[in-house]
Design an enzyme around this catalytic site. Structure first.
Site, short mmCIF file in Angstrom:
data_model
loop_
_atom_site.label_atom_id
_atom_site.label_comp_id
_atom_site.label_asym_id
_atom_site.label_seq_id
_atom_site.Cartn_x
_atom_site.Cartn_y
_atom_site.Cartn_z
CG ASP A 205 16.80 11.16 8.13
OD1 ASP A 205 15.92 12.03 8.06
OD2 ASP A 205 17.67 11.16 9.02
CG ASP A 206 11.48 13.30 6.37
OD1 ASP A 206 10.47 12.60 6.26
OD2 ASP A 206 11.45 14.53 6.55
NE ARG B 181 11.85 20.31 7.44
CZ ARG B 181 12.24 19.05 7.35
NH1 ARG B 181 11.75 18.14 8.16
NH2 ARG B 181 13.15 18.69 6.49
CE LYS C 189 18.12 12.46 12.37
NZ LYS C 189 18.68 12.75 11.03
CD1 TRP C 190 11.41 12.22 18.96
CD2 TRP C 190 10.86 10.19 19.71
NE1 TRP C 190 10.21 12.34 19.59
CE2 TRP C 190 9.85 11.10 20.07
CE3 TRP C 190 10.74 8.86 20.08
CZ2 TRP C 190 8.73 10.70 20.80
CZ3 TRP C 190 9.62 8.47 20.82
CH2 TRP C 190 8.63 9.39 21.17
CG ASP C 191 14.11 15.32 13.32
OD1 ASP C 191 14.34 16.26 14.10
OD2 ASP C 191 14.54 15.27 12.15
CG MET C 192 10.08 17.99 18.43
SD MET C 192 9.73 19.71 18.10
CE MET C 192 8.42 20.00 19.25
CG ASN C 193 12.56 18.64 11.77
OD1 ASN C 193 13.65 19.13 12.03
ND2 ASN C 193 12.44 17.43 11.27
CB CYS D 255 17.15 14.55 15.84
SG CYS D 255 17.44 15.64 14.44
CG ASP E 206 19.56 19.66 10.67
OD1 ASP E 206 19.84 18.51 11.05
OD2 ASP E 206 18.39 20.05 10.46
C1 GLA Z 1 15.80 17.42 10.51
C2 GLA Z 1 16.98 16.61 10.97
C3 GLA Z 1 17.74 16.09 9.78
C4 GLA Z 1 16.82 15.26 8.93
C5 GLA Z 1 15.61 16.07 8.53
C6 GLA Z 1 14.57 15.22 7.81
O1 GLA Z 1 16.19 18.59 9.90
O2 GLA Z 1 17.80 17.36 11.80
O3 GLA Z 1 18.84 15.34 10.20
O4 GLA Z 1 16.43 14.11 9.64
O5 GLA Z 1 14.97 16.65 9.65
O6 GLA Z 1 13.46 15.93 7.47
#
Ligand code: GLA
Length: 721
Positions: free
Chosen positions: A358-359, A435, A468-472, A518, A540
């Site tokens: 992950d990150d 963030r 896992k393609w995220d967008m926060n 995500c 989350d």
């Molecule tokens: C988001 C995702 C988490 C994780 C974090 C990493 O919050 O939902 O599952 O991947 O980013 O920064």
């Protein structure tokens, strides 16, 4: 399934539903959507309209039909229909008046919508409406399926004229129905608390569900349902609506003075204006309108069946979702090569299929304050590089997955230093930070090309089986230097189109890679994402208790098999609650399953359970994926949660039963099962019952009290042959 035109009427129908429209003096009127009706002369049913204050339809003055009372498929602004318009177009002279009249129709197999995700399959009726003053055409698309009670709708505006026009609103559908004292059901929420079910009376006026966040958002999902006031999970008429769209959206339900309910929705028209040049067209996203005459659960079964067959990527159909071990809650940013390898090794021979890094693996990313955009491995932290980690996975019998957040840029990053102009910002204003990060301007061609290449290279260079393609964060500024000043209100939709283009490019180049969506958990759970990503990280919040509600909520409109859940550590990282390892796994197994903790920190007995849990998941997932879900007990209104999934043949299924808090004095729960064949005999494991389907469904059985808070059982139900 069939579509036919009879006189002035159009019938779309399958075995269960009919959708009927009428060409009424050139205006496309809605007649009916609901349980199947015959091809009668339905004109007899619609001949009388309530008298309004205004505007007869010119060519049809003999009848008391006027636009403000007519059920209309394409209501426009300032035309005499004073309800919510579905299309508003501003002409070169500044007027917003249009007059769209029937000009023809065609019937064809469903075609893909250019540039937008949409359902496959089905048969489509395309009705053309033309405004002859400005020479603008609207094509209204209606698709029907023979095996699901749904109509897929979208619209396209084509400018055949000589001047630019501005589209101020383009809905995906408009559905006018008679009021019936309806309830409105929607899904609201926030980060870590998505998909909360909200039920209210449909009051007079306009009720709007929307996102202005640039993505669908945790706040409100692009789903709403209109339900008979006495509906239950298993009775009552329900109209469920969901948009296949991932940007800012709007859905509205209007109960007007004539007891007519108008449902519309599509791209949010708040801060939207699209300049349409001559010979150009603009297409709306697709809206899915499901009808159920046997309650809310059947609406969900219809959505789920439709999405599993016609929306999720074809290559994912029939495939089992890999069991992952994700590094996020196992280590957050706090890891190096040694720790990662320990975590990976601990998963060997457990039944876990894939390790997901992950990150934190790229640039100087040791916290969420920096490095987004620098998609190169941090070799200070991971000295062996990604190849070393991938080899470690292989040695442990695991595949390798990776986390990315392509749409973002950190101010403290090499990418920002090189291309500060790639950030989404408004001239002269400090952009809003969220963030600690900003958006990359996908509308900027150079930035877009960079993203295409950098992720192509990443996936091409390494043996990666899962992304896992995220967008926060949500979108602010809504401004791109790449757009002319008069086109800035196109930003939201153009961003979404570019996002689809980027995802389409990468998923097509790497068809064997499984992409998981995500957005800070469930901030972008929608049909648009599911078209590309066969699964989405549901929230989350990994606490099993909170997940019962979140998954129950998502199940209204989305297949649970497409939403992922992981077993995380206890006390839980978000809310500090402690729940047994087995209950955490039971609840995570409602969807795509995995672990998100450092297995080295588990007790021997917990570690031993992993193997069993993985075996169980591999056994149940094909039923979870291909079967039908039945909601039995609502965790929003009770201290319990119960759902079951039965395979299509009704021979085998699984039952989840979860108790939040022990209440010693409470009358025990009587559980009535669903989805069984009445006359067959079933064995219900755990409770040791051998009973026929009708007894289990009608009499049900008393769940023996168990004296443990946050306790679940996951039970096999099998036909006895
Ligand atoms: C988001 C995702 C988490 C994780 C974090 C990493 O919050 O939902 O599952 O991947 O980013 O920064």
């Amino acid at each position: 399934m069939a579509i036919c035109a009879k006189g002035n009427y159009f019938f779309l129908e399958n075995e269960c539903v009919s959708y009927v429209m009428e060409n009424k003096g050139g205006v496309l009127a809605h007649v009916y959507y609901g349980a199947k009706i015959s091809h009668d002369n339905v004109g007899q049913c619609t001949a009388f309209y309530p008298l309004s204050f205004c505007c007869p339809i010119e060519s049809d003055e003999s009848e008391w039909a006027n636009l403000d009372t007519l059920k209309c498929e394409c209501p426009t602004a300032h035309s005499g229909d004073f309800r919510e318009p579905s299309v508003v177009i501003k002409s070169a002279n500044g007027s917003r008046r249009t007059d769209f009249r029937f000009s023809g129709y065609e019937i064809s197999q469903k075609c893909k919508i250019d540039g937008l995700p949409s359902l496959r399959g089905g048969e489509t009726l395309i009705i053309s409406l033309v405004d002859s003053v400005q020479n603008i055409e609207i094509k209204q698309f209606y698709t029907i399926y023979d095996d699901c009670n749904a109509i897929a709708r979208h619209n396209e505006i084509i400018n055949h004229g000589d001047s630019d026009v501005q589209i101020l609103k383009l809905s995906s559908f408009c559905l006018d129905i008679d009021d019936n004292g309806y309830k409105l059901i929607s899904l609201f929420g926030k980060h870590s608390n998505e998909a909360q079910i909200f039920v209210e009376d449909l009051g007079r006026g306009v009720r709007v569900f929307e996102s202005n966040c640039g993505i669908t958002s945790h706040k409100q999902n692009p789903f709403m349902a209109l339900a008979d006031k006495n509906y239950t999970e298993y009775s009552g008429n329900i109209y469920g609506i969901n948009l296949i769209y991932s940007g800012s959206f709007k859905l509205s339900a209007e109960l007007n003075n004539l007891n007519n309910v108008r449902l519309t929705g599509g791209i949010n028209d708040n801060d939207f204006a699209w300049t349409l040049e001559p010979k150009k067209s603009l297409v709306s996203p697709e809206a899915i309108i499901v009808f159920s005459d046997c309650g809310l659960n059947n609406m969900s079964v219809q959505f789920s069946a439709l999405y599993k067959k016609y929306l999720l990527p074809e290559k994912s159909l029939g495939k089992i979702s890999p069991i992952v071990l994700n590094s996020w809650e196992a280590a957050f940013f706090d890891y190096d090569e040694v720790k990662l390898k320990q975590i990976i090794r601990s998963a060997a021979s457990t039944g876990i299929d894939t390790f997901v890094l992950d990150d934190g693996w790229f640039g100087a990313r040791n916290s969420d304050k920096c490095a987004l955009g620098d998609w190169f491995v941090n070799t200070d932290k991971i000295k062996c590089g990604l190849s070393g980690i991938i080899n470690e996975c292989k040695d442990s019998g695991l595949k390798f997955g990776i986390w990315i957040e392509p749409e973002m840029i950190s101010e403290d990053s090499a990418l920002f230093a090189a291309h500060p102009d790639w950030r989404v910002e408004t001239p002269n204003y400090k952009p809003a930070i969220s963030r600690n990060q900003y958006l990359i301007d996908l509308i900027n061609d150079d930035a877009f090309e960079y993203l295409k290449h950098v992720f192509y290279d990443l996936l091409h260079s390494y043996d990666i089986s899962y992304v896992k393609w995220d967008m926060n964060r949500y979108i602010t500024e809504n401004y791109s230097a790449a757009l002319q000043s008069g086109r800035q209100q196109e930003f939201n939709h153009r961003y979404t189109l570019r996002l689809y283009e980027l995802i389409d490019h990468l998923t097509s180049c790497f068809p064997d890679v499984l992409f998981e969506g995500c957005a800070g958990g469930g901030g972008r759970v929608d049909g648009g994402m599911l078209y590309y990503f066969p699964q989405i990280w549901a929230s989350d919040s990994t606490d099993a208790n909170e997940r019962t509600k979140i998954m129950y909520g998502w199940s209204l409109c989305y297949p649970l098999s497409a939403l992922s859940g992981h077993v995380s550590k206890c006390p839980n990282n978000q809310n500090m609650r402690t729940i047994t390892f087995s209950t955490r796994a039971d609840i995570a197994m409602l969807g795509a399953f995995g672990y998100e903790l450092d297995l080295n920190e588990l007790s021997k007995s917990e570690k031993d359970l992993i193997f069993e849990q993985c075996q169980l998941f591999k056994k149940i997932y094909h039923i979870v994926k291909n079967g039908d879900l039945y909601r039995l007990i609502n965790p929003f209104t009770t201290d319990y949660f119960s759902v079951m999934v039965m395979n299509k043949q009704k021979t085998e299924g699984y039952l989840w039963f979860y108790q939040r808090l022990v209440d010693y004095g409470k009358t025990p729960i009587r559980l009535k099962l669903k989805g069984l064949a009445k006359e067959r005999l079933y064995f219900v494991e755990h409770f040791n019952l051998s009973l026929s389907g009708d007894t289990l469904m009608n009499l049900g059985f008393t769940v023996p009290a168990f004296y443990e808070d946050f306790k679940s059982v996951l039970i096999n139900i099998k036909e006895i042959i």
